[in-house]
Design a protein around this motif. Structure first.
Motif, mmCIF file in Angstrom:
data_model
loop_
_atom_site.group_PDB
_atom_site.id
_atom_site.type_symbol
_atom_site.label_atom_id
_atom_site.label_comp_id
_atom_site.label_asym_id
_atom_site.label_seq_id
_atom_site.Cartn_x
_atom_site.Cartn_y
_atom_site.Cartn_z
ATOM 1 N N TRP A 1 14.743 23.480 196.602
ATOM 2 C CA TRP A 1 13.676 22.992 197.484
ATOM 3 C C TRP A 1 12.644 22.242 196.679
ATOM 4 N N LYS A 2 11.918 21.328 197.354
ATOM 5 C CA LYS A 2 10.874 20.521 196.721
ATOM 6 C C LYS A 2 9.566 20.720 197.475
ATOM 7 N N ARG A 3 8.531 21.051 196.759
ATOM 8 C CA ARG A 3 7.188 21.137 197.358
ATOM 9 C C ARG A 3 6.654 19.719 197.499
ATOM 10 N N ILE A 4 6.182 19.390 198.704
ATOM 11 C CA ILE A 4 5.642 18.053 198.953
ATOM 12 C C ILE A 4 4.113 18.092 198.925
ATOM 13 N N SER A 5 3.502 19.051 199.665
ATOM 14 C CA SER A 5 2.039 19.145 199.679
ATOM 15 C C SER A 5 1.612 20.477 200.276
ATOM 16 N N GLY A 6 0.332 20.762 200.177
ATOM 17 C CA GLY A 6 -0.230 21.960 200.780
ATOM 18 C C GLY A 6 -0.116 23.184 199.893
ATOM 19 N N THR A 7 -0.443 24.326 200.500
ATOM 20 C CA THR A 7 -0.359 25.605 199.794
ATOM 21 C C THR A 7 0.981 26.246 200.119
ATOM 22 N N CYS A 8 1.845 26.320 199.104
ATOM 23 C CA CYS A 8 3.197 26.856 199.280
ATOM 24 C C CYS A 8 3.350 28.133 198.470
ATOM 25 N N PRO A 9 4.243 29.026 198.902
ATOM 26 C CA PRO A 9 4.511 30.213 198.089
ATOM 27 C C PRO A 9 5.136 29.799 196.754
ATOM 28 N N SER A 10 5.079 30.694 195.784
ATOM 29 C CA SER A 10 5.626 30.357 194.466
ATOM 30 C C SER A 10 7.151 30.292 194.478
ATOM 31 N N THR A 11 7.813 31.014 195.390
ATOM 32 C CA THR A 11 9.275 30.995 195.461
ATOM 33 C C THR A 11 9.740 30.889 196.912
ATOM 34 N N ALA A 12 10.985 30.502 197.053
ATOM 35 C CA ALA A 12 11.644 30.465 198.362
ATOM 36 C C ALA A 12 13.044 31.017 198.192
ATOM 37 N N ASN A 13 13.585 31.609 199.251
ATOM 38 C CA ASN A 13 14.973 32.059 199.241
ATOM 39 C C ASN A 13 15.843 30.867 199.610
ATOM 40 N N VAL A 14 16.777 30.535 198.739
ATOM 41 C CA VAL A 14 17.669 29.398 198.942
ATOM 42 C C VAL A 14 19.091 29.928 199.129
ATOM 43 N N ASP A 15 19.677 29.637 200.283
ATOM 44 C CA ASP A 15 21.072 29.988 200.575
ATOM 45 C C ASP A 15 21.896 28.720 200.459
ATOM 46 N N THR A 16 22.928 28.750 199.606
ATOM 47 C CA THR A 16 23.765 27.584 199.345
ATOM 48 C C THR A 16 25.210 27.908 199.707
ATOM 49 N N TYR A 17 25.864 26.995 200.423
ATOM 50 C CA TYR A 17 27.236 27.204 200.889
ATOM 51 C C TYR A 17 28.109 26.025 200.474
ATOM 52 N N LEU A 18 29.348 26.328 200.065
ATOM 53 C CA LEU A 18 30.329 25.318 199.679
ATOM 54 C C LEU A 18 31.515 25.436 200.632
ATOM 55 N N GLN A 19 31.938 24.291 201.207
ATOM 56 C CA GLN A 19 33.030 24.302 202.169
ATOM 57 C C GLN A 19 34.136 23.339 201.765
ATOM 58 N N GLY A 20 35.392 23.739 202.075
ATOM 59 C CA GLY A 20 36.560 22.883 201.890
ATOM 60 C C GLY A 20 37.107 22.484 203.251
ATOM 61 N N TYR A 21 37.773 21.332 203.296
ATOM 62 C CA TYR A 21 38.321 20.809 204.548
ATOM 63 C C TYR A 21 39.730 21.360 204.733
ATOM 64 N N TRP A 22 39.924 22.226 205.721
ATOM 65 C CA TRP A 22 41.157 22.971 205.958
ATOM 66 C C TRP A 22 41.864 22.439 207.191
ATOM 67 N N CYS A 23 43.182 22.257 207.087
ATOM 68 C CA CYS A 23 43.981 21.802 208.224
ATOM 69 C C CYS A 23 45.166 22.725 208.426
ATOM 70 N N ASP A 24 45.461 23.020 209.681
ATOM 71 C CA ASP A 24 46.653 23.777 210.040
ATOM 72 C C ASP A 24 47.117 23.289 211.405
ATOM 73 N N ARG A 25 48.008 24.006 212.043
ATOM 74 C CA ARG A 25 48.572 23.540 213.313
ATOM 75 C C ARG A 25 47.538 23.470 214.436
ATOM 76 N N TYR A 26 46.364 24.065 214.237
ATOM 77 C CA TYR A 26 45.312 24.046 215.248
ATOM 78 C C TYR A 26 44.319 22.898 215.044
ATOM 79 N N GLY A 27 44.482 22.160 213.967
ATOM 80 C CA GLY A 27 43.578 21.059 213.672
ATOM 81 C C GLY A 27 42.914 21.236 212.320
ATOM 82 N N CYS A 28 41.900 20.421 212.072
ATOM 83 C CA CYS A 28 41.183 20.466 210.788
ATOM 84 C C CYS A 28 39.743 20.897 211.032
#
Length: 182
Positions: free
Chosen positions: A89-116
């Protein structure tokens, strides 16, 4: 037979939802989720733009204005060979907390007989200070089982300011094809 049909319908509903996710853990690397058990494969994603990273517009929470950011999926520079992505995260302006909880997810493109669809193959969570870079970002990483075929990858990030109510929402990375099968 009806039980098998009901289980199959349940499985299809989960797979059709677009992602199979894993609960976010601590800042330590998370366990790699199990891949779908149906027959199918990861494949390259046709289309998508090229950019170095994705960044949300300004988000205001209390007196803090900030942005969510995520780099593009890439092959990690550290062994073993793995697809990796970093959320921060990037602080732009104002009074912000010193930390933030960051949730990061990585996804792959999966295909099977039901589609992708996109399948979450790695996730991670941590409390970090603003800015990005070493020690100021959260990494989601998935070891490559093979580098023989091109696979579509994307990531997304959700930033929650600690101690401040902020709006929900994700910021998605650019889709990138890498020679790395999860």
């Amino acid at each position: 037979m009806r039980v098998k049909l009901a289980l199959a319908v349940c499985l299809l509903s989960v797979l059709a939802s677009g992602s199979v996710s894993v609960a976010a853990g601590t800042s330590a690397p998370s366990k790699e989720p199990k891949l779908p058990s149906t027959s199918g494969h990861f494949r390259a994603y046709l289309g998508g733009d090229i950019s170095l990273m994705a960044e949300s517009g300004n988000i205001t929470a209390g007196s803090c204005t900030y942005r969510q950011a995520i780099d593009n999926p890439h092959i990690s520079s550290t062994a073993p060979r793995a697809a990796s992505i970093h959320g921060y995260w990037k602080r732009i302006s104002g009074t912000c907390p010193s930390t933030a909880n960051v949730d990061t997810y990585l996804q792959g493109y999966w295909c099977d007989r039901y589609g992708c669809r996109w399948i979450t193959v790695a996730s991670n969570s941590g409390n970090v200070t603003a800015g990005g870079g070493a020690g100021r970002r959260v990494t989601a990483r998935r070891t490559c089982s093979s580098s023989a075929r091109s696979v579509g990858w994307r990531g997304f990030v959700d930033v929650d300011l600690n101690g401040v109510s902020d709006p929900a929402g994700y910021t998605y990375s650019t889709i990138v094809n890498l020679f790395c099968s999860p």
